[in-house]
Motif scaffolding. Structure first.
Motif, PDB file in Angstrom:
ATOM      1  N   VAL A 192       0.920  -1.203   0.055  1.00 23.02           N
ATOM      2  CA  VAL A 192       0.145  -0.103  -0.175  1.00 23.02           C
ATOM      3  C   VAL A 192       0.868   1.346   0.100  1.00 23.02           C
ATOM      4  O   VAL A 192       1.738   1.256   0.886  1.00 23.02           O
ATOM      5  N   THR A 193       0.527   2.229  -0.990  1.00 17.62           N
ATOM      6  CA  THR A 193       1.341   3.307  -1.050  1.00 17.62           C
ATOM      7  C   THR A 193       0.151   4.513  -1.252  1.00 17.62           C
ATOM      8  O   THR A 193      -0.801   4.371  -1.059  1.00 17.62           O
ATOM      9  N   GLY A 194       1.036   5.755  -1.150  1.00 18.56           N
ATOM     10  CA  GLY A 194       0.028   7.022  -1.451  1.00 18.56           C
ATOM     11  C   GLY A 194       0.315   7.970  -0.157  1.00 18.56           C
ATOM     12  O   GLY A 194       0.443   9.196  -0.417  1.00 18.56           O
ATOM     13  N   GLY A 195       0.518   7.375   1.113  1.00 22.08           N
ATOM     14  CA  GLY A 195       0.652   8.244   2.064  1.00 22.08           C
ATOM     15  C   GLY A 195       0.605   7.249   3.464  1.00 22.08           C
ATOM     16  O   GLY A 195       0.438   6.332   3.357  1.00 22.08           O
ATOM     17  N   ALA A 196       0.516   7.937   4.538  1.00 22.78           N
ATOM     18  CA  ALA A 196       0.368   7.324   5.795  1.00 22.78           C
ATOM     19  C   ALA A 196      -1.030   6.864   6.003  1.00 22.78           C
ATOM     20  O   ALA A 196      -1.900   7.612   5.417  1.00 22.78           O
ATOM     21  N   VAL A 197      -1.172   5.463   6.403  1.00 24.03           N
ATOM     22  CA  VAL A 197      -2.585   4.889   6.256  1.00 24.03           C
ATOM     23  C   VAL A 197      -2.509   3.568   7.340  1.00 24.03           C
ATOM     24  O   VAL A 197      -1.365   2.705   7.462  1.00 24.03           O
ATOM     25  N   ASP A 198      -3.486   3.328   7.909  1.00 21.76           N
ATOM     26  CA  ASP A 198      -3.415   2.124   8.812  1.00 21.76           C
ATOM     27  C   ASP A 198      -3.700   1.047   8.182  1.00 21.76           C
ATOM     28  O   ASP A 198      -4.892   0.874   7.255  1.00 21.76           O
ATOM     29  N   ILE A 199      -2.841  -0.012   8.378  1.00 15.87           N
ATOM     30  CA  ILE A 199      -3.214  -1.351   7.715  1.00 15.87           C
ATOM     31  C   ILE A 199      -2.817  -2.548   8.691  1.00 15.87           C
ATOM     32  O   ILE A 199      -1.994  -2.319   9.922  1.00 15.87           O
ATOM     33  N   ARG A 200      -4.019  -3.521   8.529  1.00 16.33           N
ATOM     34  CA  ARG A 200      -3.890  -4.562   9.536  1.00 16.33           C
ATOM     35  C   ARG A 200      -4.055  -5.747   8.783  1.00 16.33           C
ATOM     36  O   ARG A 200      -5.038  -5.959   7.809  1.00 16.33           O
ATOM     37  N   ILE A 201      -3.295  -6.959   9.059  1.00 16.93           N
ATOM     38  CA  ILE A 201      -3.474  -8.419   8.681  1.00 16.93           C
ATOM     39  C   ILE A 201      -4.112  -8.997  10.020  1.00 16.93           C
ATOM     40  O   ILE A 201      -3.278  -9.327  10.889  1.00 16.93           O
TER      41      ILE A 201
END
Length: 318
Positions: free
Chosen positions: A74-83
Motif C-alpha cells: 500500500v502506497t500513497g501516504g500514511a495509512v492504517d493497515i492490519r492483517i
C-alpha cells in the motif's frame, strides 16, 4: 487463477492502471492514477511490471481476502493497515495468506492510496487498458466503484521476496508549478497577480475528473467562453464563477472555458494528494523547465525502485 474478494470497500475504490493512450481525439478520457508515482512504487514493491493494474482508493481502503498466497503493498501516504488485526506498514510489501483479512483504514495527510497485489488486477482490458472511467463505465469491474462481495481475478506471479525502500519516497514541497496557457492572454495583469501571489484552498468539490479551488475569483478580461479545444491533465479552467478547476485523470477531452495555465506534470500528483481545506500556491515556469523537472522526477523514481531492499522473512511464500 487467484481471486481477490472484497469484504468491504471504501467509497471510491476503483481498478486503475496507466490509462488509455491515443484516444483523446475520439473523446475517450485517459483515466489512470491520480498519483502515478505512488502506483508505480506499489507495483514495484510486489514485483509487478509498471503496466499492472492496482486498486486506487480515496480516503478509506476496505477489507480484502484472497484464496491463494500473494504479496501486497500500500502506497500513497500514511495509512492504517492490519492483517488479522496485526499492524503492517505502508511503502513495503507483505504476505497475505488464504483466510487472513487485510483491512486498510483511512489515509492521513493524503487523499489517494494504492493497493497492489503480486500478479496485478487481471480484469479484461477495455480499449487497451483496465483503468476504470466512472462517468462512461469503461474498464475495471463493470466500469464502477468496487463494493462488498465483489471478486476480481489476480494475474499469475512468480515467487519473490518482500521488499522495502531504503528511504521513504517523498515529493518536493513548495508552490505548485504551472506553465502559462494556452489561453493565458485572456487574463490581465490583475488576474495573474491574484493567481500567482494569493493562496487558494483545495475545496471539497473534487473527484477523479477535477478539483475546484477556492480563493480570489479570477476574471478573464477576454471572456470566459472559448471555442472548445483539447484539455490535458492539469489544465486549469476558469469558468464565469472565477473559481479555477484543475482537470485530473478522468477529465473531459475538450472544454469551452479558458485555461489560464497547466499544472506541471511533476507537481500534479502532489496537488491531487493535497487534502481538502489545505492552501496551495502557484508559481509560473516555462515549458522547458517543466520538462526538465519531469525528467529529473522520473529519474528519482527509477532510483528509488532500483534501491529497494529485501526484507527479512520468516517464511518463503509466493
Amino acid at each position: 487463477m487467484t481471486e481477490l474478494l472484497v469484504r468491504q470497500a471504501g467509497p471510491m475504490v476503483t481498478v486503475q492502471d496507466r490509462g488509455r493512450k491515443g484516444l483523446l481525439h475520439a473523446g475517450v478520457s485517459g483515466s489512470g492514477p491520480m498519483d502515478g508515482p505512488s502506483m508505480d512504487l506499489a507495483n514495484a514493491l510486489v514485483g509487478n511490471g509498471a503496466d499492472c493494474a492496482v486498486l486506487e482508493f480515496a480516503g478509506t481502503g476496505g477489507v480484502f481476502e484472497v484464496w491463494e498466497p500473494v504479496r501486497f503493498a500500500v502506497t500513497g501516504g500514511a495509512v492504517d493497515i492490519r492483517i488479522d488485526g496485526v499492524a503492517a506498514f505502508p511503502w513495503e510489501s507483505h504476505h497475505l495468506l488464504p483466510g487472513q483479512r487485510l483491512a486498510i483504514g483511512a489515509m492521513r495527510d493524503a487523499v489517494w492510496g494504492y493497493l497492489a497485489f503480486s500478479g496485478g488486477i487481471d480484469t479484461p482490458p477495455v480499449l487497451g487498458a483496465r483503468a476504470t472511467h466512472l462517468r462512461s463505465g469503461l474498464g475495471g469491474l463493470d466500469g464502477r466503484r468496487l463494493a462488498a462481495d465483489d471478486r476480481l481475478p489476480l494475474g499469475w506471479a512468480a515467487a519473490g521476496p518482500l521488499l522495502a525502500f531504503r528511504r521513504f519516497w517523498q515529493q518536493v514541497r513548495g508552490p505548485i508549478r504551472v506553465v502559462p496557457g494556452p489561453q493565458d492572454d485572456r487574463f490581465d495583469a490583475a488576474a495573474w497577480r491574484d493567481f500567482l501571489e494569493e493562496p487558494f484552498i483545495v475545496s471539497p468539490s473534487r473527484d477523479r475528473m477535477g478539483q475546484v479551488l477556492d480563493g480570489p475569483r479570477l476574471h478573464a478580461a477576454g471572456g470566459h467562453d472559448i471555442v472548445s479545444d483539447g484539455t490535458v491533465a492539469g489544465s486549469i479552467q476558469v469558468p464565469a464563477s472565477g473559481r479555477p478547476i484543475v482537470l485530473m485523470a478522468d477529465r473531459q477531452t475538450t472544454g469551452g472555458y479558458p485555461k489560464i495555465a497547466t499544472v506541471a506534470s511533476i507537481d500534479l500528483p502532489r496537488l491531487a494528494q493535497t487534502p481538502s481545506g489545505r492552501p496551495v500556491r502557484f508559481a509560473a515556469i516555462s515549458q522547458a523547465e517543466a520538462e526538465d523537472l519531469l525528467i529529473d522526477g522520473l529519474s528519482a523514481l527509477a532510483d528509488a525502485i532500483a534501491g529497494m531492499t529485501e526484507k527479512p522473512s520468516i517464511a518463503t511464500l509466493s
